[in-house]
Scaffold this motif. Structure first.
Motif, PDB file in Angstrom:
ATOM      1  N   ILE A  87      55.688 -39.222 -15.535  1.00  0.00           N
ATOM      2  CA  ILE A  87      55.828 -40.989 -14.975  1.00  0.00           C
ATOM      3  C   ILE A  87      54.648 -41.594 -14.339  1.00  0.00           C
ATOM      4  O   ILE A  87      54.614 -40.676 -13.524  1.00  0.00           O
TER       5      ILE A  87
ATOM      6  N   VAL B   2      45.735 -38.073 -22.622  1.00  0.00           N
ATOM      7  CA  VAL B   2      46.799 -39.833 -23.089  1.00  0.00           C
ATOM      8  C   VAL B   2      46.158 -40.693 -22.530  1.00  0.00           C
ATOM      9  O   VAL B   2      45.271 -41.161 -22.645  1.00  0.00           O
TER      10      VAL B   2
ATOM     11  N   THR C  89      52.634 -43.436 -18.622  1.00  0.00           N
ATOM     12  CA  THR C  89      52.597 -42.518 -18.446  1.00  0.00           C
ATOM     13  C   THR C  89      51.087 -41.785 -17.916  1.00  0.00           C
ATOM     14  O   THR C  89      49.719 -42.662 -18.122  1.00  0.00           O
TER      15      THR C  89
ATOM     16  N   ALA D 282      50.210 -35.911 -19.481  1.00  0.00           N
ATOM     17  CA  ALA D 282      50.867 -35.424 -20.291  1.00  0.00           C
ATOM     18  C   ALA D 282      50.584 -33.472 -20.441  1.00  0.00           C
ATOM     19  O   ALA D 282      49.411 -32.864 -19.863  1.00  0.00           O
TER      20      ALA D 282
ATOM     21  N   GLU E 133      50.251 -41.738 -26.664  1.00  0.00           N
ATOM     22  CA  GLU E 133      50.796 -40.699 -25.031  1.00  0.00           C
ATOM     23  C   GLU E 133      50.172 -39.502 -25.357  1.00  0.00           C
ATOM     24  O   GLU E 133      49.271 -38.484 -24.361  1.00  0.00           O
TER      25      GLU E 133
ATOM     26  N   PRO F  16      57.624 -37.483 -24.397  1.00  0.00           N
ATOM     27  CA  PRO F  16      56.950 -39.060 -25.246  1.00  0.00           C
ATOM     28  C   PRO F  16      57.026 -39.143 -25.839  1.00  0.00           C
ATOM     29  O   PRO F  16      58.667 -39.420 -27.173  1.00  0.00           O
TER      30      PRO F  16
ATOM     31  N   THR G 241      55.600 -35.218 -20.905  1.00  0.00           N
ATOM     32  CA  THR G 241      55.024 -36.338 -20.470  1.00  0.00           C
ATOM     33  C   THR G 241      55.606 -36.338 -18.570  1.00  0.00           C
ATOM     34  O   THR G 241      56.555 -36.329 -18.350  1.00  0.00           O
TER      35      THR G 241
END
Length: 315
Positions: free
Chosen positions: A191, A275, A282, A285, A225, A204, A189
């Motif tokens: 940030i 996501v 997040t 991903a 996520e 994750p 993932t």
């Protein structure tokens, strides 16, 4: 009925220590504790910013007079305990370490929260009143010695409180996954902007809820996520990091201490990555091939991601 009590959270570290005869080291709670006469593994609360590896050594020495060295992490678990005499209910994330004795002399501590320290066979331990986490760590059945609330109280997964230096402090326990699919891809993932570590690749996972077990939290976070459903294979380790003036969406510096357990997880039927928590920490991903992960510069990874990948021998 359990009375309404103030909810608190803490992180603690404990020692599973055995001698050459297979006896385990236990300590007894004194009348100064909430469960007098109950036995448990030596250990205690992780101070703000303290590495749990240091906590278990410090607390074992303080409670037993023995100096120990950490051999490895055995388990991570959580429990809730109501303490009406103190007006609180406490959720504790407990890190259980295997340790060995380096030296020292076994001592009793009259007038302290634990007053006796003893080497005890498992057969003898099974007849004692044990804290539930101690019985679980030793593979024993024990009558519950803790008072538990009927349901978990409301409590934020992130909570900052004023520290003695004027800065807000936050200590948070979280669980993260080294998640792989059948094709040796790793789930990562990224940030989101405005959060500490923005733009870096992360694992994750995330903070556990009050009353929630780490493994349960991890599988929940994986779905939220990334939309992936996985299965935990093993506990890899724990990372502890402190950022003394972290800046996030709160808009003010926070003395941040994160303790993160990381697990190996397999996603046997990977699906399109989505996501779910849009607008959260997040931003994206994806599945990334192992070669691509190894080619990422370390500064492109969060600290916990680099720690976990090294523990899994993937970088």
């Amino acid at each position: 009925m359990t009375p309404a009590l103030e909810p608190l959270r803490r992180i603690a570290a404990y020692a599973v220590c055995t001698d050459v005869d297979g006896r385990v080291l236990l300590v007894r709670a004194s009348s100064r504790s909430g469960t007098p006469g109950v036995w448990s593994l030596p250990g205690g609360a992780v101070d703000h910013g303290e590495d749990p590896n240091h906590t278990v050594v410090r607390e074992t020495a303080a409670e037993t007079g023995l100096s120990v060295s950490v051999a490895g992490l055995a388990d991570v678990l959580a429990d809730m305990r109501s303490m009406p005499h103190r007006g609180v209910t406490i959720h504790t994330d407990r890190l259980i370490y295997r340790v060995s004795v380096r030296g020292g002399t076994l001592v009793d501590r009259v007038g302290h929260p634990t007053d006796l320290a003893r080497w005890t066979s498992l057969e003898e331990a099974a007849k004692l009143r044990l804290r539930p986490f101690t019985a679980a760590a030793l593979g024993l059945d024990a009558e519950a010695a803790d008072l538990r609330p009927e349901e978990a109280p409301d409590f934020p997964s992130f909570y900052a409180y004023p520290g003695p230096d004027g800065l807000h402090r936050a200590q948070r326990f979280a669980a993260y996954a080294i998640a792989t699919d059948p094709y040796d891809n790793i789930l990562l993932t990224r940030i989101a902007p405005g959060y500490p570590g923005e733009g870096r690749w992360h694992l994750p996972g995330g903070g556990t809820d009050y009353g929630e077990q780490p493994g349960t939290a991890l599988i929940r976070e994986l779905v939220e996520e990334t939309g992936q459903r996985g299965r935990i294979i093993e506990l890899l380790g724990v990372a502890s990091h402190r950022d003394a003036a972290s800046l996030g969406p709160e808009g003010y510096p926070i003395d941040w201490h994160g303790v993160r357990a990381f697990y190996r997880v397999v996603v046997e039927r990977p699906t399109e990555v989505r996501v779910g928590d849009v607008g959260g920490s997040t931003s994206e991903a994806c599945w990334m091939g192992l070669k691509g992960v190894r080619e990422l510069p370390e500064e492109a990874l969060t600290e916990v991601t680099a720690d976990a990948l090294r523990a899994a021998a993937l970088i």
